[in-house]
Design a protein around this motif. Structure first.
Motif, PDB file in Angstrom:
ATOM      1  N   VAL A   1      72.573  14.586  44.158  1.00 46.36           N
ATOM      2  CA  VAL A   1      72.573  13.698  45.318  1.00 46.36           C
ATOM      3  C   VAL A   1      71.118  13.484  45.727  1.00 46.36           C
ATOM      4  O   VAL A   1      70.387  14.449  45.946  1.00 46.36           O
TER       5      VAL A   1
ATOM      6  N   LEU B   1      68.230  11.852  48.309  1.00 41.21           N
ATOM      7  CA  LEU B   1      67.929  11.408  49.663  1.00 41.21           C
ATOM      8  C   LEU B   1      66.514  10.849  49.647  1.00 41.21           C
ATOM      9  O   LEU B   1      65.596  11.502  49.133  1.00 41.21           O
TER      10      LEU B   1
ATOM     11  N   GLU C   1      67.236   7.993  55.256  1.00 36.04           N
ATOM     12  CA  GLU C   1      68.542   7.629  54.694  1.00 36.04           C
ATOM     13  C   GLU C   1      69.534   7.445  55.823  1.00 36.04           C
ATOM     14  O   GLU C   1      69.334   7.935  56.931  1.00 36.04           O
TER      15      GLU C   1
ATOM     16  N   SER D   1      74.498   9.196  53.520  1.00 38.25           N
ATOM     17  CA  SER D   1      73.875   9.874  52.380  1.00 38.25           C
ATOM     18  C   SER D   1      73.677  11.354  52.652  1.00 38.25           C
ATOM     19  O   SER D   1      73.849  12.188  51.776  1.00 38.25           O
TER      20      SER D   1
ATOM     21  N   GLN E   1      76.934  12.887  52.313  1.00 33.46           N
ATOM     22  CA  GLN E   1      77.267  13.031  50.888  1.00 33.46           C
ATOM     23  C   GLN E   1      76.658  14.308  50.315  1.00 33.46           C
ATOM     24  O   GLN E   1      77.318  15.046  49.583  1.00 33.46           O
TER      25      GLN E   1
END
Length: 170
Positions: free
Chosen positions: A83, A85, A136, A140, A143
Motif C-alpha cells: 500500500v 501513501l 493522501e 488511502s 486502506q
C-alpha cells in the motif's frame, strides 16, 4: 541489497511511504505470529528506499529491534501486500526518522506471543498522518490501516482477518 544509513541518506526526499507486508526474515518456534511481517519503506527519488522496521531479533527477546536500512530498490521481489501513501512535498528521510524517534517509537516491548509489529506499523502511520507527512485522502490511509488487519501467506491467494495484538511503547 541493504546497508546502514549514511548522514547524506537522512536528507533524501521521500516520494512515497510504502507499507509492505512480507514473509518474515526470521521466525522463532516460540512465536505465534501470523506468518507475515509489515515494514515501512520510504521511497526516495534516487530509485532506492529506506526501510523502517521493528522486529523480534532473537527468540528470547521481549523488546523489538528498531532497524533503519538503506535499500537499492523500491520493493522486495515477492511482497504479500503493498500500500503506497504519497509523501508531502519536501519530506525527507530525516523528518520521518526524527518523528519516529521523537515519539519514542524505537523502544517497543512486543506482545507475549512475539507479535506486535503490525500494531507498531499502524502507530507509525498514525503518527505520520497526524504530523501532516502523508499527502493522501483518508481512504488511502484507511486502506493501509485495513491491510494491517490481515494475515497474508505466500502459498495462499486469499488472506484472513487476524486480531492485531499490541505491544507496549516504553
Amino acid at each position: 541489497m541493504s546497508t546502514s544509513l549514511t548522514e547524506a541518506d537522512y536528507t533524501l526526499p521521500v516520494k512515497y511511504i510504502r507499507v509492505i507486508i512480507e514473509v518474515p526474515e526470521t521466525g522463532h518456534e516460540s512465536d505465534t505470529y501470523s506468518g507475515s511481517h509489515p515494514s515501512i519503506y520510504l521511497l526516495t527519488s534516487d530509485g532506492g528506499s529506506v526501510r523502517v522496521n521493528m522486529h523480534r531479533a532473537k527468540p528470547e527477546d521481549t523488546m523489538g529491534t528498531y532497524v533503519l536500512e538503506r535499500c537499492s530498490y523500491w520493493c522486495i521481489d515477492y511482497p504479500l501486500k503493498v500500500v503506497d501513501l504519497s509523501a508531502v512535498k519536501g519530506l525527507t528521510v530525516g523528518d520521518v526518522t526524527g518523528l519516529v524517534e521523537g515519539k519514542g517509537r524505537v523502544r517497543y516491548k512486543l506482545a507475549d506471543s512475539g507479535t506486535g509489529c503490525r500494531f507498531w506499523v499502524k502507530t507509525v502511520i498514525d503518527d505520520l498522518n497526524a504530523a501532516g507527512y502523508i499527502d493522501e485522502s483518508a481512504a488511502s490511509i484507511t486502506q493501509a490501516q485495513n491491510a494491517l488487519q490481515y494475515n497474508y501467506r505466500m502459498e495462499e491467494e486469499d488472506f484472513q482477518y487476524e486480531e492485531m495484538i499490541p505491544g507496549t511503547f516504553v
